[in-house]
Design a protein around this motif. Structure first.
Motif, mmCIF file in Angstrom:
data_model
loop_
_atom_site.group_PDB
_atom_site.id
_atom_site.type_symbol
_atom_site.label_atom_id
_atom_site.label_comp_id
_atom_site.label_asym_id
_atom_site.label_seq_id
_atom_site.Cartn_x
_atom_site.Cartn_y
_atom_site.Cartn_z
ATOM 1 N N ASN A 41 0.801 -1.212 0.000
ATOM 2 C CA ASN A 41 0.000 0.000 0.000
ATOM 3 C C ASN A 41 0.839 1.270 0.000
ATOM 4 O O ASN A 41 0.390 2.321 -0.435
ATOM 5 C CB ASN A 41 -0.912 0.017 1.222
ATOM 6 N N THR A 42 2.015 1.221 0.541
ATOM 7 C CA THR A 42 2.907 2.373 0.545
ATOM 8 C C THR A 42 4.312 1.880 0.341
ATOM 9 O O THR A 42 4.624 0.708 0.557
ATOM 10 C CB THR A 42 2.846 3.139 1.888
ATOM 11 N N VAL A 43 5.164 2.768 -0.090
ATOM 12 C CA VAL A 43 6.579 2.411 -0.123
ATOM 13 C C VAL A 43 7.124 2.515 1.280
ATOM 14 O O VAL A 43 6.472 2.986 2.199
ATOM 15 C CB VAL A 43 7.348 3.334 -1.092
ATOM 16 N N SER A 44 8.339 2.041 1.461
ATOM 17 C CA SER A 44 8.916 2.004 2.801
ATOM 18 C C SER A 44 9.137 3.407 3.343
ATOM 19 O O SER A 44 9.194 4.387 2.608
ATOM 20 C CB SER A 44 10.245 1.258 2.763
ATOM 21 N N ASP A 45 9.277 3.494 4.682
ATOM 22 C CA ASP A 45 9.562 4.789 5.290
ATOM 23 C C ASP A 45 10.853 5.377 4.733
ATOM 24 O O ASP A 45 10.961 6.580 4.514
ATOM 25 C CB ASP A 45 9.690 4.636 6.808
ATOM 26 N N GLN A 108 1.221 5.959 -3.394
ATOM 27 C CA GLN A 108 1.706 5.946 -2.018
ATOM 28 C C GLN A 108 0.677 6.676 -1.165
ATOM 29 O O GLN A 108 0.444 7.873 -1.327
ATOM 30 C CB GLN A 108 3.063 6.630 -1.903
ATOM 31 N N PHE A 109 0.051 5.930 -0.258
ATOM 32 C CA PHE A 109 -0.960 6.502 0.620
ATOM 33 C C PHE A 109 -0.293 7.127 1.844
ATOM 34 O O PHE A 109 0.744 6.641 2.304
ATOM 35 C CB PHE A 109 -1.962 5.430 1.039
ATOM 36 N N PRO A 110 -0.891 8.165 2.404
ATOM 37 C CA PRO A 110 -0.299 8.808 3.581
ATOM 38 C C PRO A 110 -0.404 7.938 4.822
ATOM 39 O O PRO A 110 -1.244 7.039 4.897
ATOM 40 C CB PRO A 110 -1.120 10.096 3.733
ATOM 41 N N ASP A 111 0.440 8.240 5.791
ATOM 42 C CA ASP A 111 0.349 7.548 7.077
ATOM 43 C C ASP A 111 -0.963 7.906 7.768
ATOM 44 O O ASP A 111 -1.596 8.922 7.481
ATOM 45 C CB ASP A 111 1.516 7.951 7.976
#
Length: 585
Positions: A41-45, A108-111
């Motif tokens: 759902n997102t790339v890594s931090d 990339q979805f937000p936290d």
């Protein structure tokens, strides 16, 4: 729980599973899924920190949401026989968005926001139908081919009809044009070796190839769906560019290490230049990208792209190296374009070998096979009265059906070929699995089916299109009948038995008995359970075998709509999105 194959490998085939909604999904489970599938759902931090602030701003634009699924990343990672490609259990999905210029990027979805999977679970995001309005702070990070969404509410719109795709239900009827884009990258030590003529022959049968995407879809659909090559076209000041027999070669100013989406986006932009076009949709309905063998996953230069990837309910597919030449890969990925999910045989995710949506084969002109019954139903190739028997309520007596193998000349015309038994427990609910039945006659264009050949195949599937199917039983007169406990009601089971099976070349028909059995059945006339569940040929009265479906008593059929529909969204905010920007952006 919801069956979703998500893992830490980007771009996998299990995407179709995202549209299969199974019972008892809980918010806690979804939170666990969100944590477990963070990479999908997102790339890594680390990637987010590195990429924050880069790229072109997108506020005011819109993009078409899509999900992509494929087969795992490297052939040598598979457990294989000399011909069989068995996916490992680490396939996954990616959530993507296609801009109005035709370029596609991973999202990339937000936290602190609902995950992509949660939004798909809730049917808020629907592949190739939902349009996302990009707001202030959204931008493209070309280092990773991602669109970074800003903190804040997610806005959806349904008024951009020139951009939003309509539902693809029924679009496996008629014809579609396909353009194969052979991509040649810069500084590639291992470029594609297959020629345009070879690719065209292996996909469209241009020069006499007998088993390919075009022939199998035409035969499996009984001529209802036709795969056509894109029209020939020349372009450039000196007519130096050409589309010939549905194939075009495009040289791009990108390297294989730039990644799959970077290469295909560059190829689409180059096509516009080559043929002086603003909208590439005039070239074809579907685009199949033939990728260099060493193409990597976007943003992960140490990992090759999946060997085959497709957009669910969409129009794009990608094939690494020579995998585009093999018919089961072609059928499988275009099946995803037509909104088919994977064919599972629990506990193996791709275990159903009876049709093309399970395991694929790295073989030319083999195997000749079609799809399982649930897939056939979703593709719209059988309907009442054209080959479909739909049992929409509990039968009040034994139902005997003469079920024709779909390679039989009477299939779909004068003979029942597919049975759908509707689960009445939760009508039209995503948590309901219906039962689908077909006779997998091993003949002609289905001669090489790898499982359940010359048997009656029973599969289950949720009502909603796009979900996974689950192979439950392979039946013949010698096997124990299929029993689904409590299918019709508490203490009212569904039982399916095969009484007679004709596998001869002149036959291709099975006599199937369907029963509702148990103390909880509504009808007092419901038959009692047959001792041992294996009926002897004379154990119960039944009509004599007949090739006419009208001779078999059966309940009235129903073709009522499934009732599951794509929600219509006005531009709206999605609750649960954090209004506070995250520290990493």
């Amino acid at each position: 729980m919801s069956l979703f194959k998500l893992s830490k490998t980007v771009g996998g085939c299990a995407m179709a599973a995202l549209l299969a909604i199974l019972p008892s999904t809980t918010s806690a489970f979804l939170r666990n899924i969100q944590e477990d599938s963070q990479h999908a759902n997102t790339v890594s931090d680390e990637k987010r920190t590195q990429s924050y602030g880069r790229g072109r701003k997108l506020e005011g634009s819109s993009c078409l949401f899509s999900v992509q699924e494929g087969l795992a990343s490297a052939f040598d990672e598979f457990e294989v026989t000399p011909y069989e490609l068995v996916p490992l259990p680490d396939e996954d999905m990616t959530c993507n968005c296609r801009l109005e210029n035709g370029n596609t990027y991973e999202l990339q979805f937000p936290d602190n926001s609902p995950s992509c999977q949660e939004l798909i679970d809730q049917r808020i995001l629907v592949s190739s139908e939902s349009v996302i309005r990009l707001q202030d702070g959204a931008y493209i990070d070309h280092a990773y081919e991602i669109i970074v969404l800003p903190p804040g509410p997610l806005l959806l719109e349904n008024d951009n009809y020139s951009f939003r795709r309509r539902s693809l239900i029924g679009t496996a009827i008629g014809s579609k044009t396909f353009l194969v884009v052979k991509i040649m990258a810069l500084n590639d030590d291992e470029p594609l070796l297959q020629t345009e003529s070879q690719i065209s022959d292996e996909i469209f049968g241009t020069f006499g190839d007998e088993v390919n995407l075009k022939t199998q879809y035409a035969k499996c659909s009984r001529g209802l769906f036709e795969v056509l090559p894109a029209n020939d076209l020349v372009g450039g000041p000196n007519n130096e560019y050409s589309i010939t027999n549905g194939v075009v070669t495009v040289n791009v100013d990108k390297e294989v290490t730039d990644g799959r989406l970077a290469l295909s986006n560059a190829a689409m932009e180059k096509l516009k230049e080559m043929f002086n076009l603003e909208n590439l949709a005039v070239l074809a309905n579907n685009f199949m990208f033939s990728m260099p063998p060493n193409t990597v996953t976007d943003g992960r230069p140490d990992t090759k792209m999946n060997i085959a990837v497709a957009t669910t309910n969409g129009s794009e597919s990608w094939f690494r190296g020579d995998f585009i030449l093999f018919p089961t890969f072609q059928m499988h990925e275009i099946g995803h374009n037509l909104d088919l999910g994977h064919a599972s045989e629990p506990p193996q995710d791709y275990g159903d070998r009876s049709g093309a949506m399970g395991i694929t084969y790295r073989m030319d002109d083999w195997p000749k096979l079609c799809f399982n019954a649930a897939n056939m139903y979703d593709l719209g190739w059988y309907s009442d009265p054209n080959g479909l028997l739909e049992i929409a309520e509990e039968p009040t007596s034994n139902v005997f059906v003469n079920l024709f193998g779909f390679a039989n000349s009477k299939a779909g015309d004068s003979g029942i070929t597919l049975i759908k038994i509707v689960n009445p427990s939760l009508p039209n609910s995503n948590n309901t699995k219906n039962v689908y039945v077909q006779y997998n006659w091993q003949h002609e264009y289905n001669a090489d089916t790898q499982e359940g050949g010359n048997q009656v195949v029973v599969v289950e599937k949720p009502e909603e299109r796009g979900g996974w199917t689950f192979l439950m039983a392979l039946l013949d007169p010698t096997t124990t009948p299929f029993v689904s406990e409590g299918f019709f009601a508490t203490d009212c089971d569904l039982i399916i038995s095969v009484m007679v099976l004709d596998t001869s070349l002149d036959g291709g028909v099975a006599e199937v008995r369907i029963q509702a059995v148990g103390s909880g059945c509504a009808s007092t006339a419901a038959p009692s359970m047959v001792e041992g569940l294996v009926p002897a040929p004379s154990s119960s009265p039944r009509p004599s075998m007949s090739l006419s479906p009208s001779s078999s008593p059966r309940p009235s059929t129903s073709m009522s709509p499934s009732g599951s529909s794509t929600p219509s969204f006005e531009p709206s905010e999605i609750e649960g999105w954090s209004e506070e920007p995250s520290p990493t952006g």
